[in-house]
Design a protein around this motif. Structure first.
Motif, mmCIF file in Angstrom:
data_model
loop_
_atom_site.group_PDB
_atom_site.id
_atom_site.type_symbol
_atom_site.label_atom_id
_atom_site.label_comp_id
_atom_site.label_asym_id
_atom_site.label_seq_id
_atom_site.Cartn_x
_atom_site.Cartn_y
_atom_site.Cartn_z
ATOM 1 N N ASP A 181 0.832 -1.208 0.000
ATOM 2 C CA ASP A 181 0.000 0.000 0.000
ATOM 3 C C ASP A 181 0.863 1.252 0.000
ATOM 4 O OD1 ASP A 181 -2.547 1.344 0.189
ATOM 5 O OD2 ASP A 181 -1.986 1.816 2.256
ATOM 6 N N VAL A 182 1.927 1.241 0.797
ATOM 7 C CA VAL A 182 2.837 2.380 0.829
ATOM 8 C C VAL A 182 3.503 2.574 -0.514
ATOM 9 C CG1 VAL A 182 4.987 3.236 1.846
ATOM 10 C CG2 VAL A 182 3.241 2.209 3.301
ATOM 11 N N ILE A 183 3.940 1.469 -1.123
ATOM 12 C CA ILE A 183 4.600 1.556 -2.438
ATOM 13 C C ILE A 183 3.654 2.157 -3.477
ATOM 14 C CG2 ILE A 183 5.522 0.164 -4.333
ATOM 15 C CD1 ILE A 183 6.674 -1.707 -2.202
ATOM 16 N N GLN A 184 2.359 1.749 -3.455
ATOM 17 C CA GLN A 184 1.388 2.262 -4.420
ATOM 18 C C GLN A 184 1.223 3.773 -4.280
ATOM 19 O OE1 GLN A 184 -2.414 0.430 -4.081
ATOM 20 N NE2 GLN A 184 -3.272 1.407 -5.894
ATOM 21 N N LYS A 185 1.101 4.232 -3.040
ATOM 22 C CA LYS A 185 0.934 5.672 -2.811
ATOM 23 C C LYS A 185 2.206 6.427 -3.168
ATOM 24 C CE LYS A 185 -2.614 5.258 0.733
ATOM 25 N NZ LYS A 185 -3.021 5.570 2.106
ATOM 26 N N LEU A 216 0.780 11.170 2.884
ATOM 27 C CA LEU A 216 1.525 10.109 2.210
ATOM 28 C C LEU A 216 2.786 9.772 2.979
ATOM 29 C CD1 LEU A 216 1.510 8.311 -0.267
ATOM 30 C CD2 LEU A 216 2.806 10.059 -1.490
ATOM 31 N N ASP A 217 3.453 10.834 3.459
ATOM 32 C CA ASP A 217 4.649 10.571 4.264
ATOM 33 C C ASP A 217 4.298 9.794 5.524
ATOM 34 O OD1 ASP A 217 6.266 11.793 2.509
ATOM 35 O OD2 ASP A 217 6.275 13.750 3.518
ATOM 36 N N GLY A 218 3.106 10.066 5.975
ATOM 37 C CA GLY A 218 2.684 9.309 7.147
ATOM 38 C C GLY A 218 2.574 7.828 6.870
ATOM 39 N N HIS A 219 2.240 7.514 5.637
ATOM 40 C CA HIS A 219 2.113 6.085 5.284
ATOM 41 C C HIS A 219 3.463 5.437 5.099
ATOM 42 C CE1 HIS A 219 -2.162 5.463 4.973
ATOM 43 N NE2 HIS A 219 -2.293 6.657 4.388
ATOM 44 N N ASP A 250 -4.528 27.555 0.987
ATOM 45 C CA ASP A 250 -5.011 26.862 -0.201
ATOM 46 C C ASP A 250 -4.070 25.743 -0.609
ATOM 47 O OD1 ASP A 250 -7.196 28.444 -0.283
ATOM 48 O OD2 ASP A 250 -6.306 29.929 -1.651
ATOM 49 N N THR A 251 -2.757 26.079 -0.584
ATOM 50 C CA THR A 251 -1.798 25.051 -0.989
ATOM 51 C C THR A 251 -1.578 24.037 0.104
ATOM 52 O OG1 THR A 251 0.041 26.409 -0.230
ATOM 53 C CG2 THR A 251 -0.622 26.646 -2.534
ATOM 54 N N GLY A 252 -1.893 24.481 1.365
ATOM 55 C CA GLY A 252 -1.675 23.555 2.483
ATOM 56 C C GLY A 252 -2.491 22.288 2.350
ATOM 57 N N GLY A 253 -3.707 22.393 1.796
ATOM 58 C CA GLY A 253 -4.517 21.194 1.621
ATOM 59 C C GLY A 253 -3.849 20.211 0.690
ATOM 60 N N HIS A 254 -3.215 20.791 -0.345
ATOM 61 C CA HIS A 254 -2.568 19.894 -1.317
ATOM 62 C C HIS A 254 -1.350 19.228 -0.700
ATOM 63 C CE1 HIS A 254 -1.288 18.463 -5.225
ATOM 64 N NE2 HIS A 254 -0.052 18.926 -4.939
ATOM 65 N N ASP A 255 -0.596 20.084 0.021
ATOM 66 C CA ASP A 255 0.600 19.507 0.639
ATOM 67 C C ASP A 255 0.241 18.531 1.754
ATOM 68 O OD1 ASP A 255 2.234 20.793 -1.023
ATOM 69 O OD2 ASP A 255 2.606 22.508 0.313
ATOM 70 N N GLY A 256 -0.921 18.765 2.315
ATOM 71 C CA GLY A 256 -1.340 17.828 3.345
ATOM 72 C C GLY A 256 -1.407 16.406 2.838
ATOM 73 N N GLY A 257 -1.703 16.330 1.519
ATOM 74 C CA GLY A 257 -1.712 14.987 0.949
ATOM 75 C C GLY A 257 -0.343 14.386 1.018
ATOM 76 N N ASP A 258 0.671 15.249 0.783
ATOM 77 C CA ASP A 258 2.036 14.721 0.880
ATOM 78 C C ASP A 258 2.352 14.309 2.298
ATOM 79 O OD1 ASP A 258 2.317 15.165 -1.752
ATOM 80 O OD2 ASP A 258 3.432 17.062 -1.570
ATOM 81 N N GLU A 259 1.890 15.149 3.220
ATOM 82 C CA GLU A 259 2.168 14.788 4.607
ATOM 83 C C GLU A 259 1.493 13.459 4.955
ATOM 84 O OE1 GLU A 259 0.863 18.018 6.909
ATOM 85 O OE2 GLU A 259 2.420 19.403 6.233
ATOM 86 N N LYS A 282 2.681 9.539 -5.873
ATOM 87 C CA LYS A 282 3.390 10.766 -5.525
ATOM 88 C C LYS A 282 4.572 10.993 -6.451
ATOM 89 C CE LYS A 282 5.671 13.085 -1.664
ATOM 90 N NZ LYS A 282 6.047 13.009 -0.240
ATOM 91 N N LYS A 283 5.263 9.896 -6.790
ATOM 92 C CA LYS A 283 6.422 10.006 -7.680
ATOM 93 C C LYS A 283 6.003 10.497 -9.054
ATOM 94 C CE LYS A 283 7.986 6.459 -9.762
ATOM 95 N NZ LYS A 283 8.567 5.141 -10.108
ATOM 96 N N ASN A 284 4.857 9.992 -9.559
ATOM 97 C CA ASN A 284 4.383 10.418 -10.884
ATOM 98 C C ASN A 284 3.997 11.894 -10.874
ATOM 99 O OD1 ASN A 284 4.762 7.866 -11.929
ATOM 100 N ND2 ASN A 284 2.659 7.183 -11.419
ATOM 101 N N GLU A 285 3.349 12.347 -9.785
ATOM 102 C CA GLU A 285 2.993 13.771 -9.676
ATOM 103 C C GLU A 285 4.237 14.634 -9.667
ATOM 104 O OE1 GLU A 285 0.659 14.105 -6.195
ATOM 105 O OE2 GLU A 285 -1.146 13.202 -7.080
ATOM 106 N N LEU A 286 5.247 14.187 -8.944
ATOM 107 C CA LEU A 286 6.490 14.960 -8.894
ATOM 108 C C LEU A 286 7.174 14.996 -10.261
ATOM 109 C CD1 LEU A 286 7.904 13.771 -5.471
ATOM 110 C CD2 LEU A 286 6.940 16.017 -6.017
ATOM 111 N N TYR A 287 7.092 13.885 -10.997
ATOM 112 C CA TYR A 287 7.649 13.871 -12.360
ATOM 113 C C TYR A 287 6.986 14.935 -13.222
ATOM 114 C CZ TYR A 287 10.817 9.864 -12.452
ATOM 115 O OH TYR A 287 11.884 9.042 -12.278
#
Length: 552
Positions: A262-266, A324-327, A313-322, A270-275
């Motif tokens: 599950d962590v690898i999938q997420k 994800l980092d949590g996972h 506004d951007t915090g919500g988006h970055d929250g997804g990263d957080e 995230k890796k594709n978004e960063l690309y």
């Protein structure tokens, strides 16, 4: 009459004489070659040949095989007349026309007589009759040619009357042959009785040893069965442990793999978004239109992740990263899923299980008999009483009146008379709750006098010691180096095992199951003697027979 029986066996059944060039038919019977050939010529007309012994039939005359072994026996028989035959078949001297068996021999006439000639023989006292013999001249004096009638006790020789009166035995103490013979027989009867007693004891000993061998065979069979059952149980328990551990590993593998997948999938998302972001920013960096660059930056999608946390506004988006980092948990959470700690737990679990299995296994097997160990009174201190069977030493306040010699110990000790220079041996000792005791082994060159003479207090001895003074706890000692065993004594018996070539001296407590206490390992340089030391108590060395099997 053994030669008569042998001669009978070597006679051809056709000519009734000893075989001449013996041959053997297929049925196994043997005959002289000429005799059986004559029989063949006689039976040849009928077309069927018969064995003269068993009447076996032969359609064709069988080839005659020369019996080499039988030829050799016949040759030896004919070349060496039997001593028994010479003794038992003595002919009458006076029956010259036909041989007649002699029944008596006359020493005076030097002749053998049959019944007929004996009846007319002189009854004079000088005519001494004996059993038939061919060596009548041996019954007469070689000097005076007279019958040997006396026995010279000084020279232990049979003599005639003239030898005692005028010959070299003149003046010697003499006896009649019958009287001297009876005295000799009396001594021989005493010897015979001793030999019979010794033979009886030997027979009893043989029976005892055979019984011990039978018991040893039964014991070894029982031990073999026990060993087989033991290792079957070991293999089963180890196999069960292996299955359980492999099942645990499989379960652990699934437990670890699912959350990590599950962590690898997420992380892949995230890796594709960063690309995508990286590609877009690279395009902006390469564009020449400043308006386009500024308009794209104003959208807020391309802000620096480190700086965007303060913007709502951007915090919500970055929250997804957080999230994800949590996972993926950073390094800490991922380490929680790599199984390193669980592997250590499994290894520890396996080790503990194997230790438990080995604790349940009694790996000591005894199939031996104890050694004969007898105490040497010559070495016993004068304050030790040694039993009549030389197996018990008891301390006493009353000094014994034994001579003070260099071999004698000065302090409450005694050695075994037997020494050991090779092999594996063991024996048991029984300590009667003595106040203080030591048991072990020593070299014969051990000092017998000073404080260093106690077994274990020098380089030439090894011992186990204990007693009431030590609260019934064991220790071992060599060269004054004490090793406490911290084991409470639960019995009064100790077993000592020696493997001379391996350089091992081991001590065991005779409890159920038997318990190993300590093993000394060294290179023995001298013969070894069992040794015991006891104060205010008794020690019994038990042993019945020699053993050759390995010690446990």
């Amino acid at each position: 009459m053994a030669s008569t029986g042998l001669r009978k066996e070597l006679e051809c059944s056709i000519c009734m004489s000893v075989y001449t060039d013996p041959v053997t038919l297929r049925c196994g019977h043997s005959f002289c070659r000429d005799c059986i050939n004559n029989m063949r010529d006689t039976d040849g007309g009928s077309g069927v040949y018969l064995c003269p012994e068993c009447r076996a039939t032969f359609r064709k005359w069988p080839p005659l095989q020369r019996s080499i072994s039988l030829c050799n026996v016949v040759e030896n028989f004919l070349s060496t007349p039997s001593h028994q035959e010479q003794i038992t078949w003595i002919r009458c001297t006076y029956c010259i026309h036909s041989p007649v068996l002699a029944v008596r021999s006359c020493l005076h006439c030097e002749a053998s007589l049959c019944d007929n000639h004996l009846s007319i023989h002189s009854k004079g006292p000088e005519h001494v009759l004996t059993d038939p013999s061919t060596s009548l001249e041996n019954r007469k004096c070689s000097v005076h040619k007279k019958i040997l009638e006396y026995y010279c006790t000084e020279d232990a020789a049979c003599i005639c009357a003239s030898c005692g009166l005028t010959g070299e035995h003149q003046g010697h103490q003499v006896e009649m042959l019958e009287e001297a013979s009876e005295k000799k027989k009396k001594k021989l009867r005493n010897v015979l009785q001793k030999l019979i007693t010794k033979r009886k004891k030997t027979e009893e000993r043989v029976q005892s040893v055979e019984e011990r061998r039978r018991k040893a065979q039964e014991k070894t069979s029982e031990e073999a069965e026990r060993v087989t059952a033991l290792f079957i149980d070991i293999r089963k328990r180890v196999d069960d442990l292996e299955k359980n551990v492999l099942c645990e590993i499989s379960r652990w593998k699934e437990k670890v793999s699912l959350p990590l997948s599950d962590v690898i999938q997420k992380l892949e998302i995230k890796k594709n978004e960063l690309y995508k972001k990286v590609r877009h920013i690279e395009e902006l960096c390469n564009t020449t239109d400043p308006l386009t660059v500024l308009q794209e930056l104003d959208t807020g999608d391309l802000c620096d992740p480190e700086e965007g946390g303060g913007d709502e506004d951007t915090g919500g988006h970055d929250g997804g990263d957080e999230d994800l980092d949590g996972h993926d948990g950073g390094d800490e959470d991922l380490e929680g899923h790599d199984g390193g700690g669980r592997a250590a737990e499994l290894i520890s679990h396996i080790s503990l299980k194997l230790t438990d299995i080995m604790k349940d296994i009694n790996v000591t097997f005894y199939i031996l008999d104890p050694e004969d160990i007898l105490l040497d009174v010559i070495t016993a201190d004068n304050n030790l009483l040694i039993s009549d069977d030389l197996k018990t030493a008891t301390w006493t306040e009353i000094r014994q009146n034994r001579p003070e010699t260099l071999e004698r110990f000065k302090h409450f000790q005694v050695m075994s008379s037997r020494r050991f220079t090779s092999g594996r041996h063991y024996w048991d000792v029984e300590i009667s709750r003595s106040y203080w005791w030591r048991v072990g082994m020593c070299y014969p060159s051990i000092d017998r006098r000073g404080r260093q003479s106690f077994i274990g207090d020098n380089k030439k001895s090894w011992s186990l010691y204990g007693g009431l003074v030590y609260n019934n706890q064991y220790s071992v000692i060599h060269d004054r180096e004490v090793i406490p065993l911290h084991q409470q004594i639960s019995s009064d018996g100790v077993r000592i095992c020696l493997d001379y070539e391996a350089g091992q001296l081991s001590f065991y407590e005779l409890c159920d199951p038997i318990r190993h206490l300590h093993t000394f390992t060294t290179a023995f340089s001298e013969p070894l003697h069992a040794a015991i030391c006891v104060y205010d108590g008794s020690i019994v060395i038990s042993g019945r027979s020699r053993c050759e099997e390995p010690c446990p």
